[in-house]
Enzyme design. Sequence first.
Site, short mmCIF file in Angstrom:
data_model
loop_
_atom_site.label_atom_id
_atom_site.label_comp_id
_atom_site.label_asym_id
_atom_site.label_seq_id
_atom_site.Cartn_x
_atom_site.Cartn_y
_atom_site.Cartn_z
N TYR A 47 0.77 -1.09 -0.07
CA TYR A 47 -0.08 0.09 0.10
C TYR A 47 0.85 1.14 -0.06
O TYR A 47 1.81 1.09 0.76
CB TYR A 47 -1.08 -0.05 1.24
CG TYR A 47 -2.45 0.14 0.76
CD1 TYR A 47 -2.84 0.63 -0.05
CD2 TYR A 47 -3.07 -1.15 1.43
CE1 TYR A 47 -4.02 0.68 -0.43
CE2 TYR A 47 -4.48 -1.22 0.81
CZ TYR A 47 -5.02 -0.28 0.29
OH TYR A 47 -6.35 -0.58 -0.12
N GLU A 49 -0.56 4.76 -0.46
CA GLU A 49 -1.22 6.15 -0.77
C GLU A 49 -0.51 7.38 -0.42
O GLU A 49 0.38 7.38 0.59
CB GLU A 49 -2.62 6.06 0.02
CG GLU A 49 -3.68 5.08 -0.59
CD GLU A 49 -4.84 4.92 0.89
OE1 GLU A 49 -4.85 6.02 1.78
OE2 GLU A 49 -5.75 4.06 0.22
N ASP A 193 -6.26 14.19 -24.80
CA ASP A 193 -6.14 12.73 -24.36
C ASP A 193 -5.57 11.92 -25.57
O ASP A 193 -6.12 11.63 -26.55
CB ASP A 193 -7.68 12.09 -24.12
CG ASP A 193 -7.79 10.60 -23.66
OD1 ASP A 193 -6.56 9.94 -24.09
OD2 ASP A 193 -8.84 10.17 -23.08
N THR A 219 -3.57 6.62 -21.71
CA THR A 219 -3.22 5.30 -21.45
C THR A 219 -1.99 4.79 -21.64
O THR A 219 -1.10 5.61 -22.43
CB THR A 219 -4.08 4.20 -22.24
OG1 THR A 219 -3.82 4.11 -23.55
CG2 THR A 219 -5.53 4.37 -21.72
N LYS A 222 -1.46 1.28 -25.27
CA LYS A 222 -1.86 1.29 -26.41
C LYS A 222 -0.36 1.26 -27.39
O LYS A 222 0.22 0.26 -27.22
CB LYS A 222 -2.96 2.30 -27.00
CG LYS A 222 -4.16 1.86 -26.10
CD LYS A 222 -5.19 2.99 -26.64
CE LYS A 222 -6.51 2.71 -26.02
NZ LYS A 222 -6.72 3.39 -24.71
N ARG A 228 -1.46 -2.11 -18.85
CA ARG A 228 -2.85 -1.51 -18.72
C ARG A 228 -2.57 -0.35 -17.64
O ARG A 228 -2.24 -0.60 -16.43
CB ARG A 228 -3.99 -2.33 -18.48
CG ARG A 228 -3.97 -3.25 -19.30
CD ARG A 228 -5.34 -4.14 -19.08
NE ARG A 228 -6.16 -3.42 -19.81
CZ ARG A 228 -6.20 -3.22 -21.38
NH1 ARG A 228 -5.54 -4.03 -22.01
NH2 ARG A 228 -7.45 -2.58 -21.79
N1 DSN Z 1 -11.39 0.84 -25.23
C1 DSN Z 1 -10.69 1.93 -26.03
C2 DSN Z 1 -10.34 1.65 -27.36
O1 DSN Z 1 -10.50 0.50 -27.86
O2 DSN Z 1 -10.12 2.77 -27.91
C3 DSN Z 1 -10.98 3.17 -25.78
O3 DSN Z 1 -11.50 3.29 -24.33
#
Ligand code: DSN
Length: 424
Positions: A47, A49, A193, A219, A222, A228
């Site tokens: 933990y 925080e 974003d 994110t 990707k 993730r």
């Molecule tokens: N799930 C993502 C995507 O496939 O683009 C968006 O949140």
Amino acid sequence: MIRDHEIAQLIQHEDQRQRSGLELIASENYVSEQVMAAAGSILTNKYAEGLPGKRYYGGCEWVDRVEQIAIDRLCQLFGATWANVQPHSGAQANAAVMLAALQPGDAILGFDLSHGGHLTHGSPVNFSGKLYKPHFYGVEEESGLIDWEKVAIKAHEVRPKLIICGASAYSRDWNYARLRQIADEVGSLLMADISHPSGLIATGLLNHPFPHCHIVTSTTHKTLRGPRGGIIMMSKDFPNPMGIVNPKGELRSMSSLLDSGVFPGTQGGPLEHIIAAKAIAFGEALEPAYHKYTRQVKANALALALSMTQRGYQIISGGTDNHLMLINLRNKSCTGKAAELALGKAHITINKNMVPFDTASPMITSGIRLGTPAITSRGLKESHMDQIAEWIDRAILGHDNDAALKSIGQEVCALMEPLPLFVA
Ligand code: DSN
């Protein structure tokens, strides 16, 4: 070693699925062994925080160092001066920014989900559309492109407190400089974003949101090819424009509001095992091999788009600048849902996707989205893209012919099974 037989078997099936098929979901990727090892490491037990050096728990001396390395590497990668690496996802990162920068009921202006935007940019079924007052801009029906002057008109009309740019299914680059002018004209903050193209931005293959955007979220799983998770960054800190003060009556910095937006605003304990995996992925992204990878992602997307176009497929906006493309199937007598199902039977994983001005429901759709980050991690090059387009075309044309789909699947597996999951 997983001794739970039931779960171990299911993981084994998923392993086999990932190895044998063609992964064309634009938001998915394969991570390195060391990223996976960190994500499954003993740090999950801790933990922590708070922030490095300012925790609510003892025993954080090692995770403090891990988290600081993640922050430093991320700042180096994007030319940021401040970052928070704790968001559990892109949606959590966006929630934290909105909690920090907005009051409930404030107007926000984002890219329409049905034109390629994201749920967390104001969709009525998401917190962003329920807590705030969402307005949207979209693409032009003819060109499939965003008209920046129409965004300006909309911004002047609705006077948002936050303008959000970025998308899940837009294959063109963003004019961050023009958006900042618009934001300044209406007195709004500007957030990008960059969840989808962040890896291409980090390696200079697309316009950079800094210094134009006040806040950038992404994110990490990707094109960035990490575990993730989510991140928030700024190239320059500034006093919060909402006039929020600390107990001493001093104006709080935007960075302190964003940190509070993550914890305690929207999350509890950070996932230090995932933060370690993020640190490793950011380190990998700083290496020349990653630049080679992102250039190949883009080259593969261009080649795939060309091969699809040559087979009569209509790509929204006429092509791609990044790692993905949105394909309108209306001229192919096949819905997005039917295409997703048929391609799945042929071991090609894609997602159905609404196209702009779609008349089909989100569960049916008139389009599909294809992306090249994952297949590029497996080592595929431009020379493979025409074969992939041919398989996709055959599967869509024969979407109700199970024998034909099975035969395509055998060809797909013959190509993919011998390949490693991750090529640096
Ligand atoms: N799930 C993502 C995507 O496939 O683009 C968006 O949140």
